[in-house]
Design a protein around this motif. Structure first.
Motif, PDB file in Angstrom:
ATOM      1  N   ALA A 121       0.853  -1.189   0.000  1.00  0.00           N
ATOM      2  CA  ALA A 121       0.000   0.000   0.000  1.00  0.00           C
ATOM      3  C   ALA A 121       0.890   1.239   0.000  1.00  0.00           C
ATOM      4  CB  ALA A 121      -0.911  -0.002   1.220  1.00  0.00           C
ATOM      5  N   VAL A 122       0.549   2.190  -0.886  1.00  0.00           N
ATOM      6  CA  VAL A 122       1.361   3.407  -1.014  1.00  0.00           C
ATOM      7  C   VAL A 122       0.438   4.622  -1.020  1.00  0.00           C
ATOM      8  CG1 VAL A 122       3.170   4.584  -2.319  1.00  0.00           C
ATOM      9  CG2 VAL A 122       2.950   2.082  -2.474  1.00  0.00           C
ATOM     10  N   VAL A 139       9.015   6.809  -4.128  1.00  0.00           N
ATOM     11  CA  VAL A 139      10.437   6.460  -4.218  1.00  0.00           C
ATOM     12  C   VAL A 139      10.740   5.239  -3.352  1.00  0.00           C
ATOM     13  CG1 VAL A 139      12.787   7.253  -3.784  1.00  0.00           C
ATOM     14  CG2 VAL A 139      11.096   8.846  -4.733  1.00  0.00           C
ATOM     15  N   GLU A 140      10.263   5.271  -2.100  1.00  0.00           N
ATOM     16  CA  GLU A 140      10.439   4.114  -1.217  1.00  0.00           C
ATOM     17  C   GLU A 140       9.684   2.904  -1.760  1.00  0.00           C
ATOM     18  OE1 GLU A 140       9.639   2.743   3.449  1.00  0.00           O
ATOM     19  OE2 GLU A 140       9.192   4.807   2.798  1.00  0.00           O
ATOM     20  N   ALA A 141       8.529   3.150  -2.366  1.00  0.00           N
ATOM     21  CA  ALA A 141       7.719   2.056  -2.905  1.00  0.00           C
ATOM     22  C   ALA A 141       8.476   1.283  -3.976  1.00  0.00           C
ATOM     23  CB  ALA A 141       6.416   2.607  -3.483  1.00  0.00           C
ATOM     24  N   MET A 142       9.251   1.987  -4.802  1.00  0.00           N
ATOM     25  CA  MET A 142      10.011   1.317  -5.864  1.00  0.00           C
ATOM     26  C   MET A 142      10.960   0.286  -5.274  1.00  0.00           C
ATOM     27  SD  MET A 142      10.269   1.231  -9.147  1.00  0.00           S
ATOM     28  CE  MET A 142      11.331   0.795 -10.518  1.00  0.00           C
ATOM     29  N   GLY A 143      11.655   0.653  -4.188  1.00  0.00           N
ATOM     30  CA  GLY A 143      12.569  -0.286  -3.536  1.00  0.00           C
ATOM     31  C   GLY A 143      11.830  -1.453  -2.908  1.00  0.00           C
ATOM     32  N   LEU A 144      10.687  -1.167  -2.284  1.00  0.00           N
ATOM     33  CA  LEU A 144       9.907  -2.229  -1.651  1.00  0.00           C
ATOM     34  C   LEU A 144       9.359  -3.211  -2.685  1.00  0.00           C
ATOM     35  CD1 LEU A 144       7.925  -0.201   1.048  1.00  0.00           C
ATOM     36  CD2 LEU A 144       9.659  -1.963   1.466  1.00  0.00           C
ATOM     37  N   ILE A 145       8.966  -2.678  -3.842  1.00  0.00           N
ATOM     38  CA  ILE A 145       8.443  -3.553  -4.904  1.00  0.00           C
ATOM     39  C   ILE A 145       9.540  -4.480  -5.408  1.00  0.00           C
ATOM     40  CG2 ILE A 145       7.536  -3.570  -7.262  1.00  0.00           C
ATOM     41  CD1 ILE A 145       6.063  -0.919  -6.485  1.00  0.00           C
ATOM     42  N   ARG A 146      10.746  -3.950  -5.555  1.00  0.00           N
ATOM     43  CA  ARG A 146      11.874  -4.802  -5.971  1.00  0.00           C
ATOM     44  C   ARG A 146      12.166  -5.871  -4.924  1.00  0.00           C
ATOM     45  NH1 ARG A 146      14.900  -2.947 -10.215  1.00  0.00           N
ATOM     46  NH2 ARG A 146      14.567  -0.792 -10.888  1.00  0.00           N
ATOM     47  N   GLU A 147      12.079  -5.488  -3.651  1.00  0.00           N
ATOM     48  CA  GLU A 147      12.418  -6.412  -2.561  1.00  0.00           C
ATOM     49  C   GLU A 147      11.324  -7.446  -2.311  1.00  0.00           C
ATOM     50  OE1 GLU A 147      12.918  -6.300   2.321  1.00  0.00           O
ATOM     51  OE2 GLU A 147      12.951  -4.421   1.162  1.00  0.00           O
ATOM     52  N   ASP A 156       2.181  -9.026  -5.572  1.00  0.00           N
ATOM     53  CA  ASP A 156       1.237  -9.294  -6.651  1.00  0.00           C
ATOM     54  C   ASP A 156       0.434  -8.048  -6.989  1.00  0.00           C
ATOM     55  OD1 ASP A 156       1.602 -12.292  -6.845  1.00  0.00           O
ATOM     56  OD2 ASP A 156       1.013 -12.110  -4.735  1.00  0.00           O
ATOM     57  N   ILE A 157       0.142  -7.232  -5.963  1.00  0.00           N
ATOM     58  CA  ILE A 157      -0.697  -6.033  -6.135  1.00  0.00           C
ATOM     59  C   ILE A 157      -0.045  -4.839  -5.439  1.00  0.00           C
ATOM     60  CG2 ILE A 157      -3.013  -5.055  -5.873  1.00  0.00           C
ATOM     61  CD1 ILE A 157      -4.033  -7.860  -5.217  1.00  0.00           C
ATOM     62  N   VAL A 158      -0.146  -3.684  -6.069  1.00  0.00           N
ATOM     63  CA  VAL A 158       0.217  -2.426  -5.416  1.00  0.00           C
ATOM     64  C   VAL A 158      -1.002  -1.511  -5.449  1.00  0.00           C
ATOM     65  CG1 VAL A 158       1.695  -0.392  -5.437  1.00  0.00           C
ATOM     66  CG2 VAL A 158       2.640  -2.622  -6.096  1.00  0.00           C
ATOM     67  N   VAL A 200      -3.598  -1.075  -8.643  1.00  0.00           N
ATOM     68  CA  VAL A 200      -4.904  -0.466  -8.403  1.00  0.00           C
ATOM     69  C   VAL A 200      -4.634   0.957  -7.927  1.00  0.00           C
ATOM     70  CG1 VAL A 200      -7.024  -0.508  -7.052  1.00  0.00           C
ATOM     71  CG2 VAL A 200      -5.997  -2.664  -7.813  1.00  0.00           C
ATOM     72  N   PHE A 201      -5.022   1.934  -8.728  1.00  0.00           N
ATOM     73  CA  PHE A 201      -4.829   3.324  -8.336  1.00  0.00           C
ATOM     74  C   PHE A 201      -5.890   3.743  -7.321  1.00  0.00           C
ATOM     75  CE2 PHE A 201      -2.513   3.969 -12.485  1.00  0.00           C
ATOM     76  CZ  PHE A 201      -1.311   4.319 -11.904  1.00  0.00           C
ATOM     77  N   THR A 202      -5.470   4.528  -6.334  1.00  0.00           N
ATOM     78  CA  THR A 202      -6.388   5.115  -5.355  1.00  0.00           C
ATOM     79  C   THR A 202      -6.174   6.621  -5.402  1.00  0.00           C
ATOM     80  OG1 THR A 202      -4.785   4.933  -3.545  1.00  0.00           O
ATOM     81  CG2 THR A 202      -6.257   3.060  -3.900  1.00  0.00           C
TER      82      THR A 202
END
Length: 243
Positions: free
Chosen positions: A8-9, A39-47, A51-53, A82-84
Motif C-alpha cells: 500500500a502506497v 520512491v520508497e515504494a520502488m525499492g519495496l516492490i523490488r524487494e 502481486d498487487i500495489v 490499483v490506483f487510489t
C-alpha cells in the motif's frame, strides 16, 4: 486458497491506514509492506515482489502515475496496480499503464473488495493456464463457488456476461451456471467452430440458433441482438449457412 501479496502506497496517513485495514481483513490478501512515497515504494516492490500495489497518484517528488510508468518499463517487475485517488480525471491515463482498477476516494470496502476479486480472478486464470478447448473436446470445467464443474459443450445454449462473472445457460429445463471468469477469457477457451461472440455481453452456441433476423438471433424463445462490431463476422457465418 491463493494468497496475493500487497503493498500500500499513500502519502495521506488516514488513507494509507484504511487500505492497510482493508487488505488485512481480506482473507486472500497479505500486507507485505506499506509506505508514504513512491520512491520508497520502488525499492519495496523490488524487494517484496508483490502481486498487487494499491497506489495513490498524487504524491510529492514521484507521483504514482510516474512510478507505474517506471514499473512498466522494468522487465520482470510489473505487479498488478490499483490506483487510489481523489481525482477522477486520471482514469484514462491509468489504463494506459495497464492499471487493473481505479478506486476513487473515498471508497468503501465493497469497492475495494471488487477490485481485489478482479485481480484474484486474473491471477487464478493465469496460474491455471488452461489450454483452449478444441472442436473435438466435449466438455469444459468452470469454477463454481469452490468446485470445478464439468459442463458438456453440447448442453450450452448461450453465455451471458455479468460484470466479473458469466452465466452459462444450459439446455436443461432453464438451468444456468454462474462462474467467476470474464467473457473474454472464456471466449478464448471455446472452439470458434461451435461458439461465437455476437455481442459484448453474449456468446452463442452456433448449433443452438433456431432463427435469424436482420439484427438478432433466436435461441428458442430468447432473442439476442448482434452487436455492431460483431455484425460482419457473423454475416460471414450466415452467408455460408444460406448458400
Amino acid at each position: 486458497m491463493m494468497i496475493l501479496k500487497c503493498i500500500a502506497v499513500d502519502d495521506e496517513p488516514l488513507a494509507l491506514k484504511l487500505v492497510e485495514t482493508f487488505i488485512q481483513q481480506t482473507p486472500f490478501l497479505e500486507l507485505a509492506a506499506s509506505c508514504d512515497n513512491a520512491v520508497e515504494a520502488m525499492g519495496l516492490i523490488r524487494e517484496k515482489q508483490p502481486d498487487i500495489v494499491f497506489l495513490d497518484i498524487n504524491m510529492p517528488n514521484l507521483t504514482g502515475m510516474e512510478l507505474a510508468r517506471l514499473l512498466q518499463d522494468t522487465p520482470g517487475l510489473m505487479p498488478k496496480i490499483v490506483f487510489t485517488t481523489a481525482y477522477n480525471h486520471y482514469a484514462i491515463e491509468g489504463y494506459k499503464v495497464n492499471a487493473v482498477d481505479y478506486l476513487l476516494k473515498p471508497f468503501s470496502y465493497e469497492e475495494f473488495l471488487r477490485a481485489a476479486n478482479k485481480i484474484l480472478q486474473i491471477t487464478e486464470e493465469s496460474s491455471n493456464n488452461f489450454q483452449p478447448i478444441t472442436a473435438d473436446d466435449e466438455f469444459i470445467f468452470l469454477k463454481v463457488e469452490y468446485n470445478w464443474v464439468r459442463i458438456s459443450l453440447k448442453d450450452i445454449l448461450y453465455i451471458e456476461s455479468l460484470k466479473d462473472y458469466v452465466k452459462v445457460h444450459l439446455d436443461d429445463s432453464q438451468k444456468t451456471v454462474l462462474s467467476l471468469i470474464s467473457l473474454k477469457a472464456l471466449e478464448e477457451k471455446l472452439p470458434s467452430s461451435k461458439f461465437m461472440r455476437i455481442h459484448r455481453s453474449f456468446i452463442v452456441s452456433l448449433d443452438k440458433i433456431s432463427a435469424i433476423s436482420k439484427h438478432s438471433v433466436f435461441i428458442g424463445k430468447t432473442e439476442i441482438s448482434v452487436g455492431e462490431q460483431y455484425k460482419e463476422p457473423f454475416k460471414t457465418i450466415v452467408d455460408k449457412w444460406l448458400k
